[in-house]
Design a protein around this motif. Structure first.
Motif, short mmCIF file in Angstrom:
data_model
loop_
_atom_site.label_atom_id
_atom_site.label_comp_id
_atom_site.label_asym_id
_atom_site.label_seq_id
_atom_site.Cartn_x
_atom_site.Cartn_y
_atom_site.Cartn_z
N GLU A 157 0.82 -1.20 0.00
CA GLU A 157 0.00 0.00 0.00
C GLU A 157 0.86 1.26 0.00
OE1 GLU A 157 -2.89 -0.12 3.10
OE2 GLU A 157 -3.98 -1.82 2.25
N ALA A 158 1.93 1.26 0.80
CA ALA A 158 2.82 2.42 0.82
C ALA A 158 3.53 2.60 -0.51
CB ALA A 158 3.85 2.27 1.95
N GLU A 159 3.93 1.48 -1.14
CA GLU A 159 4.57 1.57 -2.45
C GLU A 159 3.61 2.15 -3.48
OE1 GLU A 159 6.17 -1.28 -6.10
OE2 GLU A 159 5.06 -2.13 -4.41
N SER A 160 2.39 1.61 -3.53
CA SER A 160 1.43 2.06 -4.54
C SER A 160 0.99 3.50 -4.31
CB SER A 160 0.21 1.13 -4.56
OG SER A 160 -0.50 1.21 -3.34
N GLY A 161 1.01 3.93 -3.03
CA GLY A 161 0.62 5.30 -2.74
C GLY A 161 1.68 6.32 -3.08
N THR A 162 2.94 5.87 -3.19
CA THR A 162 4.04 6.81 -3.42
C THR A 162 4.77 6.63 -4.74
OG1 THR A 162 5.54 5.33 -2.18
CG2 THR A 162 4.49 7.12 -0.95
N ASN A 163 4.41 5.60 -5.53
CA ASN A 163 5.18 5.40 -6.77
C ASN A 163 4.56 6.04 -8.01
OD1 ASN A 163 3.09 3.68 -7.50
ND2 ASN A 163 4.32 1.83 -7.55
N ASP A 164 3.34 6.56 -7.89
CA ASP A 164 2.74 7.26 -9.02
C ASP A 164 3.58 8.45 -9.49
OD1 ASP A 164 0.71 5.43 -8.90
OD2 ASP A 164 -0.72 6.77 -7.92
N PRO A 165 4.12 9.27 -8.57
CA PRO A 165 4.93 10.42 -9.02
C PRO A 165 6.10 10.02 -9.91
CG PRO A 165 4.38 10.66 -6.70
CD PRO A 165 3.93 9.29 -7.11
N MET A 166 6.75 8.90 -9.61
CA MET A 166 7.88 8.45 -10.42
C MET A 166 7.40 8.10 -11.82
SD MET A 166 11.14 7.97 -10.33
CE MET A 166 12.52 7.04 -10.99
N ALA A 167 6.28 7.39 -11.93
CA ALA A 167 5.74 7.00 -13.23
C ALA A 167 5.30 8.23 -14.03
CB ALA A 167 4.58 6.03 -13.06
N VAL A 168 4.65 9.17 -13.35
CA VAL A 168 4.22 10.40 -14.02
C VAL A 168 5.43 11.17 -14.54
CG1 VAL A 168 3.11 12.65 -13.70
CG2 VAL A 168 2.08 10.60 -12.70
N PHE A 169 6.46 11.29 -13.69
CA PHE A 169 7.67 12.01 -14.08
C PHE A 169 8.32 11.36 -15.30
CE2 PHE A 169 12.34 12.05 -13.86
CZ PHE A 169 12.57 13.40 -14.05
#
Length: 496
Positions: A157-169
């Protein structure tokens, strides 16, 4: 078409139909062992132009706006329900997965797409970036009622909540590299750290401001406080994105701050946001289902290309990224295998796949169709087998029993008290004890016990059993002490 012929009336009726369909899909998803997002997408495809033909929808820009809005609501709700004490223990591995893991996954899939398909290197890397992150909506929904060990659930859950910014970037960076001549990828690195730093700072600042405001502002109706919380979520994303930060990261951090502070009208805020997040999921996935044309999606070329990349993603790229990201981080081989398998793809890759379409890039529709197929494969294969894999790897935790009952509370903000719910299990130290023998803090009282969906009026001789739901009224200042007492395990019972 039906919609064109009847206008507004048809729109309202169609909206009701889609919401009903989404609700029934959510109800049967667990029974069938299929993630709800799959059923939501099928509903959208069914009423779309290649299905019943009720709605013709090909507006990628509008789908992108709806998708981003829904993701903000979903991330905010997920952050509210995340306990900092749990996340803190997995913060480092989660951040490693959310950054290094996404980068490795994106690179491996991107280079594979370049070698296998008729894409340029930058187009292949763009495709890899789009599918590089796990999806918060899919992970939160899939894990919510599954009895996965707490450490595994918290990490995912912590990974999925914080990894969107990397993918967007990465997605926006590769689009920029494709569209702007002589742009250097090295010049984008400072931008990444700026976005992440601003996202973290703004999330903390606005989260604290929101908590302070909710507790201090006196509104005319308690129903306005949940709306105020949503307004803060949207402000967090908007302001952070406007100044060049990561809005998604800021929203999740702000929700984490808010959810772990004492709040007036906490129950109402949490319940409202949970319902709102469900509606956002339903609408988002149905819209994304409308956006795809099954005749194109299920062509032999897309199926073959999608299956090749899906296999590489699930069995090669994701495991390599997980094992390298979690080196020397106290995770067993079986735990790494499970985290590798549970890297679900969902709405985020599909929403990101609309960016190349909006920008008018060559091969953008091909990339969108392949990404959509990968998401369907991931959700269907991985999402429906998470519980089975956890059981085989012996990573199953205590059974989650979600009650089909609730106790509506009158707001008690002025008296600083609240009702908490606690479910016992076989390991709980309070099991087997009579109420009069419990060492509960002063100013706390067990008001009701729910056992086998029956309410029991508690009194001193009532003996607590495993699986009971205890509803306890406690003054806010004693809540932490009460929680610690209730969470003691059997091995500590001699100290009670």
């Amino acid at each position: 078409m039906f919609f064109d012929a009847f206008g507004t009336d048809a729109f309202l009726l169609l909206t009701a139909f889609l919401l009903f369909s989404g609700i029934f899909a959510a109800k049967f998803s667990n029974r069938w062992g299929v993630p709800s997002l799959i059923l939501f997408i099928i509903v959208g495809m069914f009423v779309g132009s290649d299905g019943l033909g009720i709605v013709y929808f090909d507006n990628a820009s509008l789908a992108q706006v709806i998708g981003v809005f829904a993701l903000v609501i979903i991330l905010f709700e997920g952050g509210l329900h995340t306990k900092w004490a749990t996340v803190r223990s997995v913060a480092l591995p989660s951040v490693s997965l959310a950054t290094l893991g996404v980068l490795l996954t994106s690179s491996l899939i991107g280079f594979s797409a370049y070698l296998i398909f008729d894409l340029t290197l930058l187009e292949g890397m763009l495709l890899g970036a789009i599918v590089g992150s796990t999806d918060a909506a899919a992970v939160f929904a899939t894990l919510k009622e599954r009895n996965i060990k707490a450490k595994m659930g918290a990490t995912l859950e912590a990974e999925s909540g914080t990894n969107d910014p990397m993918a967007v970037f990465l997605t926006l960076s590769f689009i920029e590299l494709i569209t702007i001549q002589d742009q250097s990828i090295w010049m984008l690195i400072p931008t990444f750290f700026l976005q992440m730093g601003l996202g973290l700072i703004m999330g903390i600042l606005i989260g604290r401001l929101a908590s302070f405001s909710i507790n201090r502002i006196k509104l005319g109706s308690s129903a306005l406080y949940p709306i105020l919380s949503v307004a803060f979520a949207l402000v967090t994303y908007g302001v952070t994105a406007f100044i060049g930060g990561s809005g998604f990261l800021a929203v999740y951090i702000a929700a984490l701050v808010i959810g772990n502070r004492e709040l007036t009208y906490r129950y109402s805020i949490f319940q409202f946001n949970e319902g709102f997040a469900w509606m956002a999921q339903i609408i988002m996935f149905i819209i994304l289902g409308l956006l795809v044309f099954p005749e194109q999606l299920f062509s032999s070329k897309v199926i073959l290309d999608g299956l090749i990349l899906s296999v590489l993603l699930i069995l090669v790229a994701r495991p390599i990224a997980v094992f390298l990201s979690l080196i020397k981080m106290n995770y067993s081989f079986k735990e790494k295998l499970f985290i590798s398998w549970a890297g679900l793809r969902g709405a985020v890759p599909i929403v990101l796949a609309t960016f190349p379409i909006v920008e008018g890039l060559e091969n953008s529709q091909t990339i969108f169709n392949i990404v959509f197929f990968i998401v369907l494969t991931s959700a269907l294969v991985q999402g429906s087998t998470i519980s089975w894999v956890a059981k085989k790897l012996k990573l199953v935790g205590p059974k989650k029993d979600v009650p089909h009952h609730s106790i509506e509370l009158i707001s008690m903000g002025k008296v600083a008290a609240e009702m908490i719910q606690f479910q016992t299990n076989e390991e709980s130290a309070v099991v087997g004890k009579k109420l009069r023998d419990l060492s509960l803090p002063n100013h706390s009282n067990v008001n009701a016990i729910i056992r086998d969906n029956q309410i029991i009026t508690p009194y001193g001789e009532t003996k607590i059993q495993a699986g009971d739901f205890l509803y306890i009224l406690v003054e806010t200042k004693y809540k932490e002490l009460l929680t610690k007492e209730l969470e003691k395990k059997v091995k500590m019972s001699s100290t009670i």
